[in-house]
Structure formats: C-alpha cells, structure tokens
Design an enzyme around this catalytic site. Structure first.
Site, PDB file in Angstrom:
ATOM      1  N   THR A   1      -9.559 -28.491 -44.074  1.00 38.79           N
ATOM      2  CA  THR A   1      -9.307 -29.917 -43.891  1.00 38.79           C
ATOM      3  C   THR A   1      -8.593 -30.062 -42.554  1.00 38.79           C
ATOM      4  O   THR A   1      -7.627 -29.348 -42.270  1.00 38.79           O
ATOM      5  CB  THR A   1      -8.563 -30.549 -45.084  1.00 38.79           C
ATOM      6  OG1 THR A   1      -8.364 -31.933 -44.805  1.00 38.79           O
ATOM      7  CG2 THR A   1      -7.246 -29.887 -45.396  1.00 38.79           C
ATOM      8  N   GLU A   2      -9.127 -30.946 -41.702  1.00 40.75           N
ATOM      9  CA  GLU A   2      -8.776 -30.899 -40.287  1.00 40.75           C
ATOM     10  C   GLU A   2      -7.326 -31.295 -39.982  1.00 40.75           C
ATOM     11  O   GLU A   2      -6.851 -31.074 -38.880  1.00 40.75           O
ATOM     12  CB  GLU A   2      -9.750 -31.725 -39.440  1.00 40.75           C
ATOM     13  CG  GLU A   2      -9.841 -33.197 -39.779  1.00 40.75           C
ATOM     14  CD  GLU A   2     -10.985 -33.498 -40.743  1.00 40.75           C
ATOM     15  OE1 GLU A   2     -11.296 -32.636 -41.592  1.00 40.75           O
ATOM     16  OE2 GLU A   2     -11.559 -34.604 -40.652  1.00 40.75           O
ATOM     17  N   ASN A   3      -6.628 -31.853 -40.984  1.00 41.41           N
ATOM     18  CA  ASN A   3      -5.217 -32.145 -40.730  1.00 41.41           C
ATOM     19  C   ASN A   3      -4.347 -30.893 -40.794  1.00 41.41           C
ATOM     20  O   ASN A   3      -3.143 -30.983 -40.548  1.00 41.41           O
ATOM     21  CB  ASN A   3      -4.703 -33.225 -41.689  1.00 41.41           C
ATOM     22  CG  ASN A   3      -4.933 -32.897 -43.141  1.00 41.41           C
ATOM     23  OD1 ASN A   3      -6.031 -32.523 -43.525  1.00 41.41           O
ATOM     24  ND2 ASN A   3      -3.907 -33.011 -43.941  1.00 41.41           N
TER      25      ASN A   3
ATOM     26  N   SER B   1      -6.489 -26.230 -35.632  1.00 40.25           N
ATOM     27  CA  SER B   1      -7.470 -26.755 -36.577  1.00 40.25           C
ATOM     28  C   SER B   1      -8.769 -27.149 -35.877  1.00 40.25           C
ATOM     29  O   SER B   1      -9.865 -26.862 -36.365  1.00 40.25           O
ATOM     30  CB  SER B   1      -6.880 -27.964 -37.303  1.00 40.25           C
ATOM     31  OG  SER B   1      -7.765 -28.400 -38.299  1.00 40.25           O
TER      32      SER B   1
END
Lengths: 220, 236
Positions: free
Chosen positions: A54-56, A96
């Site tokens: 998840t890119e966060n 990320s």
C-alpha cells in the site's frame, strides 16, 4: 418468461474480484486500488501467497481489523484501517514509490472511468469545470508496474460504455492496461485492440459488443 | 551542548513568517502534526504555500489552516477525501491556488530537494495533462518528463520518539512523507510523542538522523483529527 425465473447474468463485484485474483501469479507483490480492487485480497486462490503493497508505506498489508481493534496510525492508501501480516515492513514515501517506479511491484489492480482500445486509462478526473482533480499514486502505478489489471463495471450508471475507442476524460497513462475484468466479461488489450477472453455466465458476445464503445475481437 | 528541544508548539513555530513555503507531514490524518498546525493558526501567519499529500479533513488541522485563509497555494496529490470540504469550496471560488502533483513525483521531488538534486526524469504522467509544458527526454527508448526538486523554508512533522540531537523514529504508517520533508526544509520543526535521552534510540533504529532536524517540541498525547471531527469540533 417473468424476470424472477431468469437466471442471474454477469458477475457480482465479489466475483469480478475473485476472477481477477485467479490471474495473479503465486508470490506476486500486488498493489490494489481503491473500491472493487480492494476486494481482490479476499479471494486469493488456494495455495497462493501474495504480498500486498500500500503506497502510503506498508508492505505486508493484512485484512481489515475487527471492529474495535483499529489502530489509528495503521491505514491503507484509501485511508481505511488495516492490519499487518508477519513479515510486514514500514517505509517512507520515496522508498514506497521506488518500489512502484523501479518496477518491483508485479501487479496492480485499479478501477477505471474509461479504458481505450489501446490500453489508455482514465481514472482521476472528469476534466469538467468545478471538478476537483485528485490523482494520488495512480500515474506512478501505471508508469512503473508491469502488469496493470482493471476491474470495473462494463458501463457507467447511466449506461455509457467504459471500454472506448479513445478516452474522453484526461489520461492517467497511455497504453498501460493489459486486462479488464468487468461484470460481463474478461477483455484483453492487444495490439489489434480489445479482444474478448471470457464471458460471464449468461452473457452473450452480442451483449458485450452492444455495451462496448469499441470493436471487440472474438474469443479465441 | 546541542539541545533542539523547545518548550511549546507556539515557540517552535514562532520563526515562521508570512509568505513561507511549509511542508506538512501526514497522509490524511495519519502523521499530521496537528498541534504545530494549530500553533500556526494561533500565530496567524499568512500567504503560506503548503505542501502536503492532501488538504485536510473537517475543520481542524490543515483544513482549519486553509479555512482560516492562511494558505495561498496548495501543492498536493489528492485534494479530495470523504471529510474534506474546506479546500474544495475555496478552490471552486478561485480563492486558493492548486498545484496537483502525482504522489510518487511529489515524494521524489521532496527527496531530490533534500538531496541536492535540482531535477530528475520520471515516466510518471507522460502523455497526460500533468506533463503538459514540461521538458521530456527519450532515454533508453522510453519517454520521461523532467520534474524539479521541491524545497521549503519549513517542515512541520510528527514523530514517535526524538532525542535532543534530533534523531527520530516513527510509528507504523505515520512515517509517510516526514523523513523526506525533514531533509528538504531549511528549518525542520518536529512534534514528538516523547523526547528521550540521547542514546536511548538504538542507532540501528534511527529513521531520521538528527542532522535533518532543528526544533523539537514534545506533544505527549496528540489529538486525533477523526476524533475531533466526530465530536463536531473545529479550530480555533
């Protein structure tokens, strides 16, 4: 024949997600977009393990927590509470997106407003006056992830086709989508345009063609 | 003796003047330095350029700073959320400028700013409206767009533990943009859930080395934006 006696046709949201999950290879690092793509995590085929990014800033995202067990600082890209699996890791945004742009994420499943016959994707803005444009990580994902799947209803709520000759909305990326899972069919994007790959139960080729805004090559 | 700790959030942000460019950590409410932002609201600093992934929630924190008319320009990737209403209203009324940047490009521009790299080439946004007017180059058979670094006068971030040298650790996904913003700002101001003795953080576990940090204020029990919003609170 009354409507009640007809068999249901097409795939539900869950069935679309399950169908997409079948096409993700064992051991893949997977990024799931917001909406129907999030459901893919619930339908990992028996014997396969995927690692969710998840890119966060989390690799090894697990399912949503039970009610009352949410941790305020543990969320996904949709800002919803999530859990972590054993072997998870946290990192900052530059790392990320290095995973994304550096080609380390294998598969990304996104939603769509429109997909063109050349695989162009539009999913961030209608471009209409007064619309608030919001792109998030979508442009980075389509630029950096090798395999981009789209899960979407075949048409909009008002019946407009989402599979089109050319996107009328502003693009997220050009020539990036390889496969589309809709409520009616699985459609591949090929150098010769859309090609039907599979029909949902009770759906005919004629119906899919009628609800598409571009020609479809027949199922091989 | 080096001691970057400061007694209050008000003192910590007192160096921020009108017209400053301010990076603000957080992804949604997670990692948002709400107490520092509220101190900036109390101080009334205006004409700010704010850099954050989003535009805040409800009428607290970043959304309150924007709603109070203190932000002239927003640089962000996703100015919409289920609880974001302040920014959309001002934007539609033409009262705030928006520079929309893809999330990964935003992160890399900030990282580049901190690392002394004035520009870089990325495939992100090629062929889209967000690449229009930008320099492009063919490299090894693919088209890339040039993006400039992003630097700031100040960064406001939240961390978990800090020591007096400025070494920081973070908690879960609250890390997000903070380590990058600490590098890219001339002055970095941190609110820490706890300030510990130098040496109490294992050097192997330091995420942001103290060289990137200037001012630290301890906020032992930071507010949670969503809780304030659920209680119907607004700031000030």
């Amino acid at each position: 024949m009354s409507a009640d006696s007809r068999k249901p046709t097409g795939w539900s949201r869950e069935q679309m997600a399950a169908r997409a999950a079948r096409d993700i290879p064992e051991g893949s690092y997977v990024n799931l977009g917001i909406g129907i793509p999030e459901l893919v995590a619930r339908f990992v085929p028996e014997g396969r393990e995927f690692i969710y990014h998840t890119e966060n800033g989390l690799l090894g995202m697990g399912p949503p927590p039970a009610a009352g067990e949410e941790e305020p600082e543990l969320i996904n890209a949709g800002k919803k509470p999530v859990t972590i699996v054993p072997g998870a890791s946290f990192f900052h945004h530059a790392d990320s997106f290095a995973m994304i742009r550096g080609g380390h994420i294998d598969v990304c499943v996104l939603g769509a407003m429109q997909v063109s016959a050349e695989g162009d994707l539009a999913n961030w803005s209608t471009g209409r006056p007064g619309a608030i444009p919001a792109v998030g990580g979508a442009m980075d994902l389509v630029a950096g992830v090798e395999t981009i799947f789209v899960i979407t209803q075949h048409t909009t709520k008002t019946g407009e086709p989402k599979l089109v000759e050319r996107c009328s909305f502003p693009l997220t990326g050009k020539g990036v989508v390889s496969r589309i899972f809709t409520d009616l069919a699985v459609v591949d994007v090929t150098p010769a345009g859309f090609r039907l790959s599979e029909l949902a139960p009770g759906v005919t080729e004629a119906e899919v063609r009628e609800k598409s805004g571009a020609p479809l090559q027949p199922i091989r | 003796m080096i001691d970057k700790t400061i007694d209050s959030a008000a003192q910590a942000v007192s160096c921020i003047g009108d017209g400053a460019v301010v990076m603000i950590g957080g992804f949604g409410e997670v990692g948002s330095p709400v107490e520092l932002i509220h101190a900036l609201i109390d101080q009334g600093t205006r004409d700010l350029t704010a850099i954050n992934n989003n535009t805040g929630n409800g009428e607290v924190g970043l959304a309150a700073l924007i709603g109070n008319g203190q932000v002239a320009k927003m640089i962000c990737s996703y100015p919409r959320s289920s609880h974001s209403k302040v920014f959309p209203e001002l934007y539609r009324a033409g009262e705030i400028e928006l520079e929309l940047v893809p999330q990964g490009t935003l992160a890399e521009r900030i990282r580049a700013g901190g690392a002394g790299i004035p520009a870089f080439f990325t495939p992100t946004a090629v062929g889209t409206p967000l690449a229009e007017g930008k320099e492009v180059r063919e490299l090894e058979g693919r088209t890339y767009v040039m993006e400039p670094w992003l630097k700031a006068d100040f960064a406001l971030v939240k961390c978990d533990s800090a020591d007096r040298m400025g070494n920081l650790t973070y908690h879960q996904t609250a890390r997000n943009f903070a380590p990058l913003m600490c590098m890219a700002a001339a002055t970095t101001i941190v609110q820490a859930c706890r300030v510990v003795e130098a040496g109490a953080i294992d050097p192997e576990h330091v995420v942001t080395p103290g060289i990137f940090v200037d001012r630290i204020v301890e906020v032992a029990e930071p507010v949670q934006e969503s809780r304030l919003i659920a209680e119907g609170r607004s700031y000030p």
